[in-house]
Design a protein around this motif. Structure first.
Motif, PDB file in Angstrom:
ATOM      1  N   LEU A  92      24.417  10.773  -7.049  1.00 31.02           N
ATOM      2  CA  LEU A  92      24.429  11.450  -8.347  1.00 31.02           C
ATOM      3  C   LEU A  92      25.786  11.343  -9.040  1.00 31.02           C
ATOM      4  CD1 LEU A  92      22.255  14.582  -7.586  1.00 31.02           C
ATOM      5  CD2 LEU A  92      21.737  12.766  -9.223  1.00 31.02           C
ATOM      6  N   GLN A  93      26.854  11.156  -8.291  1.00 34.11           N
ATOM      7  CA  GLN A  93      28.167  11.017  -8.913  1.00 34.11           C
ATOM      8  C   GLN A  93      28.288   9.735  -9.722  1.00 34.11           C
ATOM      9  OE1 GLN A  93      30.649  11.601  -5.417  1.00 34.11           O
ATOM     10  NE2 GLN A  93      31.300  13.611  -6.155  1.00 34.11           N
ATOM     11  N   THR A  94      27.376   8.784  -9.507  1.00 30.21           N
ATOM     12  CA  THR A  94      27.415   7.536 -10.273  1.00 30.21           C
ATOM     13  C   THR A  94      26.509   7.582 -11.505  1.00 30.21           C
ATOM     14  OG1 THR A  94      25.594   6.466  -9.072  1.00 30.21           O
ATOM     15  CG2 THR A  94      27.800   6.295  -8.112  1.00 30.21           C
ATOM     16  N   VAL A  95      25.737   8.664 -11.669  1.00 30.75           N
ATOM     17  CA  VAL A  95      24.785   8.766 -12.775  1.00 30.75           C
ATOM     18  C   VAL A  95      25.466   9.422 -13.972  1.00 30.75           C
ATOM     19  CG1 VAL A  95      22.562   9.702 -13.531  1.00 30.75           C
ATOM     20  CG2 VAL A  95      22.855   8.936 -11.158  1.00 30.75           C
ATOM     21  N   ARG A  96      25.328   8.822 -15.132  1.00 35.18           N
ATOM     22  CA  ARG A  96      25.939   9.358 -16.347  1.00 35.18           C
ATOM     23  C   ARG A  96      24.905   9.856 -17.357  1.00 35.18           C
ATOM     24  NH1 ARG A  96      29.103   9.873 -13.303  1.00 35.18           N
ATOM     25  NH2 ARG A  96      31.134   8.868 -13.017  1.00 35.18           N
ATOM     26  N   THR A  97      23.652   9.554 -17.148  1.00 27.94           N
ATOM     27  CA  THR A  97      22.590  10.009 -18.043  1.00 27.94           C
ATOM     28  C   THR A  97      22.124  11.405 -17.621  1.00 27.94           C
ATOM     29  OG1 THR A  97      21.054   8.754 -16.653  1.00 27.94           O
ATOM     30  CG2 THR A  97      21.785   7.728 -18.716  1.00 27.94           C
ATOM     31  N   PRO A  98      21.398  12.136 -18.479  1.00 30.93           N
ATOM     32  CA  PRO A  98      20.975  13.503 -18.141  1.00 30.93           C
ATOM     33  C   PRO A  98      20.055  13.557 -16.924  1.00 30.93           C
ATOM     34  CG  PRO A  98      20.786  13.103 -20.505  1.00 30.93           C
ATOM     35  CD  PRO A  98      21.052  11.782 -19.872  1.00 30.93           C
ATOM     36  N   VAL A  99      20.309  14.551 -16.065  1.00 33.12           N
ATOM     37  CA  VAL A  99      19.517  14.773 -14.854  1.00 33.12           C
ATOM     38  C   VAL A  99      19.142  16.247 -14.790  1.00 33.12           C
ATOM     39  CG1 VAL A  99      19.477  14.719 -12.325  1.00 33.12           C
ATOM     40  CG2 VAL A  99      20.668  12.910 -13.600  1.00 33.12           C
ATOM     41  N   LEU A 100      17.877  16.520 -14.501  1.00 33.34           N
ATOM     42  CA  LEU A 100      17.414  17.878 -14.260  1.00 33.34           C
ATOM     43  C   LEU A 100      16.934  17.980 -12.820  1.00 33.34           C
ATOM     44  CD1 LEU A 100      16.644  20.752 -15.186  1.00 33.34           C
ATOM     45  CD2 LEU A 100      14.414  19.822 -15.868  1.00 33.34           C
ATOM     46  N   LEU A 101      17.567  18.858 -12.051  1.00 33.38           N
ATOM     47  CA  LEU A 101      17.142  19.126 -10.680  1.00 33.38           C
ATOM     48  C   LEU A 101      16.383  20.450 -10.652  1.00 33.38           C
ATOM     49  CD1 LEU A 101      20.357  18.169  -8.657  1.00 33.38           C
ATOM     50  CD2 LEU A 101      18.396  16.730  -9.256  1.00 33.38           C
ATOM     51  N   ILE A 102      15.183  20.421 -10.075  1.00 31.05           N
ATOM     52  CA  ILE A 102      14.315  21.599  -9.999  1.00 31.05           C
ATOM     53  C   ILE A 102      14.046  21.903  -8.534  1.00 31.05           C
ATOM     54  CG2 ILE A 102      11.978  22.442 -10.461  1.00 31.05           C
ATOM     55  CD1 ILE A 102      12.039  20.826 -13.053  1.00 31.05           C
ATOM     56  N   GLN A 103      14.218  23.174  -8.158  1.00 30.09           N
ATOM     57  CA  GLN A 103      14.019  23.529  -6.757  1.00 30.09           C
ATOM     58  C   GLN A 103      13.357  24.889  -6.621  1.00 30.09           C
ATOM     59  OE1 GLN A 103      14.849  21.495  -3.992  1.00 30.09           O
ATOM     60  NE2 GLN A 103      13.500  23.011  -3.048  1.00 30.09           N
ATOM     61  N   GLY A 104      12.306  24.940  -5.805  1.00 33.90           N
ATOM     62  CA  GLY A 104      11.649  26.204  -5.501  1.00 33.90           C
ATOM     63  C   GLY A 104      12.391  26.964  -4.424  1.00 33.90           C
ATOM     64  N   GLY A 105      12.519  28.280  -4.581  1.00 38.24           N
ATOM     65  CA  GLY A 105      13.232  29.100  -3.612  1.00 38.24           C
ATOM     66  C   GLY A 105      12.474  29.347  -2.328  1.00 38.24           C
ATOM     67  N   ARG A 106      11.161  29.090  -2.324  1.00 36.78           N
ATOM     68  CA  ARG A 106      10.332  29.275  -1.129  1.00 36.78           C
ATOM     69  C   ARG A 106       9.920  27.936  -0.519  1.00 36.78           C
ATOM     70  NH1 ARG A 106       5.783  30.646  -2.210  1.00 36.78           N
ATOM     71  NH2 ARG A 106       5.181  31.479  -0.179  1.00 36.78           N
ATOM     72  N   ASP A 107      10.693  26.911  -0.791  1.00 40.55           N
ATOM     73  CA  ASP A 107      10.387  25.576  -0.292  1.00 40.55           C
ATOM     74  C   ASP A 107      10.691  25.514   1.203  1.00 40.55           C
ATOM     75  OD1 ASP A 107      10.269  22.821   0.278  1.00 40.55           O
ATOM     76  OD2 ASP A 107      10.918  22.295  -1.754  1.00 40.55           O
ATOM     77  N   ASP A 108       9.662  25.258   2.015  1.00 39.53           N
ATOM     78  CA  ASP A 108       9.838  25.167   3.466  1.00 39.53           C
ATOM     79  C   ASP A 108      10.158  23.749   3.934  1.00 39.53           C
ATOM     80  OD1 ASP A 108       9.367  27.854   3.719  1.00 39.53           O
ATOM     81  OD2 ASP A 108       7.278  27.635   4.374  1.00 39.53           O
ATOM     82  N   ASP A 109      10.143  22.778   3.028  1.00 39.51           N
ATOM     83  CA  ASP A 109      10.389  21.384   3.389  1.00 39.51           C
ATOM     84  C   ASP A 109      11.762  20.884   2.938  1.00 39.51           C
ATOM     85  OD1 ASP A 109       7.812  20.712   4.618  1.00 39.51           O
ATOM     86  OD2 ASP A 109       6.997  21.058   2.632  1.00 39.51           O
ATOM     87  N   ALA A 110      12.169  21.262   1.744  1.00 42.20           N
ATOM     88  CA  ALA A 110      13.466  20.862   1.212  1.00 42.20           C
ATOM     89  C   ALA A 110      14.311  22.115   1.001  1.00 42.20           C
ATOM     90  CB  ALA A 110      13.298  20.105  -0.104  1.00 42.20           C
ATOM     91  N   SER A 111      15.531  22.082   1.449  1.00 46.24           N
ATOM     92  CA  SER A 111      16.364  23.278   1.485  1.00 46.24           C
ATOM     93  C   SER A 111      16.841  23.730   0.107  1.00 46.24           C
ATOM     94  CB  SER A 111      17.590  23.026   2.369  1.00 46.24           C
ATOM     95  OG  SER A 111      18.520  24.075   2.253  1.00 46.24           O
ATOM     96  N   PRO A 112      16.443  24.927  -0.341  1.00 45.84           N
ATOM     97  CA  PRO A 112      16.964  25.453  -1.611  1.00 45.84           C
ATOM     98  C   PRO A 112      18.472  25.689  -1.557  1.00 45.84           C
ATOM     99  CG  PRO A 112      14.995  26.662  -0.922  1.00 45.84           C
ATOM    100  CD  PRO A 112      15.424  25.821   0.236  1.00 45.84           C
ATOM    101  N   GLN A 113      18.981  26.108  -0.403  1.00 46.65           N
ATOM    102  CA  GLN A 113      20.408  26.353  -0.266  1.00 46.65           C
ATOM    103  C   GLN A 113      21.199  25.046  -0.394  1.00 46.65           C
ATOM    104  OE1 GLN A 113      18.083  27.392   2.005  1.00 46.65           O
ATOM    105  NE2 GLN A 113      17.996  29.550   1.367  1.00 46.65           N
TER     106      GLN A 113
END
Length: 308
Positions: free
Chosen positions: A233-254
């Motif tokens: 992501l440090q190489t990306v200069r275009t707009p990025v939106l990251l979306i994360q669910g707080g109850r996600d048991d597969d990908a860490s919200p923290q």
């Protein structure tokens, strides 16, 4: 006569409905990339292409309901591109099995996030040559989020990226999180997490050509475990939106929150973060009701703010 005219008008309306069309593009190794294109306004010159990227399952993207029911609405007027993973096509029946026995050998041997990024880049370049799109948006969830970010980092053609349920900097953190969030007895979780960490280290450092785990082969596991999403992501200069669910048991919200904090601390202001504290990996609420459509509306609002 009136009934005849009405019938003709109805038939014309049905024929005018946009439909997915299937194409192939040759790879350098002699195999073919299979992809599908949904032309929303076939009678006019298209301007925007939405690239919808599926997650980590061993299934044809042609059968992906999340894309067909929800992600195509991220930009309702845009054409939509989906690209099959190496070795997959619509003839493979859909399955929700975590260890399906009929995953094609070419898929198990070749599929990995870098290969997917190369395939997407090749198809996009070909479509730009033939269709002349002026703007391209990439959107993906879970592994598709990882691939969307890789595409943004490696292609000069992507103008905006939306990645949801993708977790944080390191895939190994998501593996540990999934163990700790599981229904396993609490006393067993630390040892299980440690064992998974040791297995991940072995996969990274040891040749394992016969590895078959969770519908993935050695190439995928080494690829995912080797990625540093902060560096990407440090190489990306275009707009990025990251979306994360707080109850996600597969990908860490923290881990997702920590990734965004690191980017912002480094002065990177093109990355926006949109958390949904009550939603899970599939964007469902605690009562199992899907909130996917509502999240897609928020994606659209964000894109409109970026000028789409």
């Amino acid at each position: 006569m009136g009934l005849l005219v009405a019938a003709l008008l109805q038939a014309t309306s049905v024929c005018a409905e946009p439909a997915w069309l299937d194409y192939k593009l040759a790879r350098p190794d002699g195999s073919h990339i299979s992809y599908r294109l949904l032309s929303r306004q076939p009678a006019t010159q298209p301007t925007t292409l939405l690239v919808a990227i599926q997650g980590s399952d061993c299934n044809s993207v042609a059968h992906n309901q999340a894309i067909q029911q929800h992600l195509i609405n991220v930009l309702p007027a845009a054409d939509v591109l989906v690209v099959e993973k190496y070795g997959l096509d619509a003839t493979l029946p859909h399955s929700n099995s975590p260890e399906r026995p009929d995953c094609p050998a070419p898929y198990l041997h070749h599929d990995n996030p870098i290969q997917r990024t190369r395939d997407l880049s090749a198809v996009i370049a070909d479509l730009l040559r033939t269709q002349g799109y002026r703007k391209i948006v990439a959107v993906g969830g879970s592994e598709g989020a990882t691939v969307a970010m890789l595409l943004a980092a490696n292609s000069s053609h992507v103008d905006a990226t939306i990645a949801f349920s993708g977790g944080g900097r390191w895939f190994r953190d998501d593996l540990t999180h999934s163990v700790m969030a599981s229904d396993m007895p609490a006393a067993q979780k630390p040892r299980a997490a440690q064992g998974l960490t040791q297995l991940a280290q072995k996969i990274v450092h040891t040749p394992m050509p016969d590895l078959r785990m969770s519908n993935h082969g050695e190439s995928w596991w080494k690829g995912m475990l080797g990625l540093d999403m902060l560096a990407v992501l440090q190489t990306v200069r275009t707009p990025v939106l990251l979306i994360q669910g707080g109850r996600d048991d597969d990908a860490s919200p923290q881990a997702a929150l920590a990734l965004v904090a690191q980017l912002h601390q480094a002065g990177q202001r093109n990355v926006d973060y949109l958390p949904y504290p009550t939603l899970d990996h599939r964007l469902a609420a605690p009562d199992k009701t899907s909130r996917f459509a509502e999240v897609v509306k928020d994606m659209n609002v964000w894109l409109r703010r970026q000028g789409f």
